[in-house]
Design a protein around this motif. Sequence first.
Motif, short mmCIF file in Angstrom:
data_model
loop_
_atom_site.label_atom_id
_atom_site.label_comp_id
_atom_site.label_asym_id
_atom_site.label_seq_id
_atom_site.Cartn_x
_atom_site.Cartn_y
_atom_site.Cartn_z
N ARG A 64 36.02 42.32 49.19
CA ARG A 64 36.51 43.47 49.84
C ARG A 64 35.31 44.43 50.06
O ARG A 64 35.39 44.91 51.18
N ARG A 105 34.50 35.98 44.11
CA ARG A 105 35.15 37.04 43.27
C ARG A 105 35.89 37.78 44.35
O ARG A 105 35.19 38.32 45.64
N SER A 106 36.91 38.21 44.39
CA SER A 106 37.74 38.87 45.57
C SER A 106 37.36 40.45 45.52
O SER A 106 37.36 40.83 46.75
N TRP A 107 37.14 41.08 44.52
CA TRP A 107 36.38 42.48 44.56
C TRP A 107 35.25 42.38 45.45
O TRP A 107 34.94 43.47 46.19
N GLU A 108 34.32 41.41 45.26
CA GLU A 108 33.00 41.37 45.95
C GLU A 108 33.29 41.23 47.46
O GLU A 108 32.69 41.89 48.51
N THR A 120 41.76 48.06 36.36
CA THR A 120 41.15 46.70 36.57
C THR A 120 39.70 46.87 36.77
O THR A 120 39.26 47.99 37.61
N ASN A 168 40.06 39.39 35.22
CA ASN A 168 40.80 39.58 36.19
C ASN A 168 39.87 39.24 37.65
O ASN A 168 40.25 39.60 38.69
N GLU A 169 38.95 38.32 37.52
CA GLU A 169 38.38 37.69 38.84
C GLU A 169 38.90 36.37 39.12
O GLU A 169 39.60 35.74 38.14
N GLU A 228 38.37 45.29 39.46
CA GLU A 228 38.50 45.39 40.76
C GLU A 228 38.70 46.90 41.13
O GLU A 228 37.89 47.20 42.23
N ASP A 229 39.39 47.60 40.50
CA ASP A 229 39.29 49.22 40.73
C ASP A 229 38.34 49.97 40.69
O ASP A 229 37.67 50.57 41.37
#
Length: 345
Positions: free
Chosen positions: A11, A6-9, A163, A343-344, A165-166
């Motif tokens: 970051r 997961r890109s958000w994770e 999103t 969006n993951e 992520e935001d």
Amino acid sequence: MPASSRSWEHRLILWAREAVAGSDADSIPFPEAFLADGVGAAALERAYAHCRALTRLHSRTFYLASSLLPRDKCRAVQALYAFCRISDDLVDGGGSRAQLGNWRRQALYSVPNIGQAPGDWSGRELVTLAWADARARYRIPVRYAEQLIQGVGHDLDGARYETFEDLAAYCYGVASTVGLMSMHIVGFEGPEAIPYAVKLGVALQLTNILRDVGEDWRMGRLYLPRTELAAFGLAEEDIAQGCTDDRWQRFLAFQIERTRHLYAEALPGVAMLHRDGRFAIAAAAELYRDILDDIEAHGGDVFRRRAYVSNWGKLRRLPGIWWSQRRGRWARRQHEKRPTPMNEE
């Protein structure tokens, strides 16, 4: 725990690690002579008592969980809560960015005038004093507190998130930072505990968001990702109308499933905390997770009622939570199927 894609994770964990790497905890201003002075010592006791009262008034769950800690750690965690409470209330009360900046300087880079008698101290000065003492005692990286104030400040711009992520970035600022600071007070094994604290903070804040959809909307805020609402055929007009039809039920089921999975991923980190703090953190997480059950039990109507767990319900749960953390059984929930957000990566 296997690495996540997961890109958000990634970051958020990077932000957490950078905060520690750039920590200036050694420079926290707190005069040693202050505690040796009779007036100063009395003011510090009054400051911690004030933070305790604030915690008890505003968050029964946090107050209960913090009370499970040893006395000194309990006081420090309640000072942390009071700092967060004032930061949040300043924004919710219509404060400006300049006022938030003033609070940042007061709360993080100064201590009150130690020449004053304890009875002359304002509520904010008392919180500043207790918080300065707690940060110095437990070497809490000041960057985490700065990230929290920055996160709270996003509400001044009007809460809208395109999103997940935001939204996750917002959750990090207002909640994961609290967990990371708490972790320094409780004690933890090492940097491998950071990802667990980050995810637990996101899970806790998502629970808040799902519980408070109606209340937030009335304040002009919407924390639900717009892309995900649209994927289920929902729009802001549906939130305004308090829609609980099939579209909302499917959307809410998806949100709850993802949040529960984050709890399941985060709770094994309890074992990485100091032994005397595991029960408190586990209790906070489990009692908050129970709010999701209450939302479901009332048909997902978060527009006309506020989901909660009764005091008796919390007390009834504590023995089982204590036993679970004692036996290290959190990882048993890892088999739950993970949802796949739109969006993951």
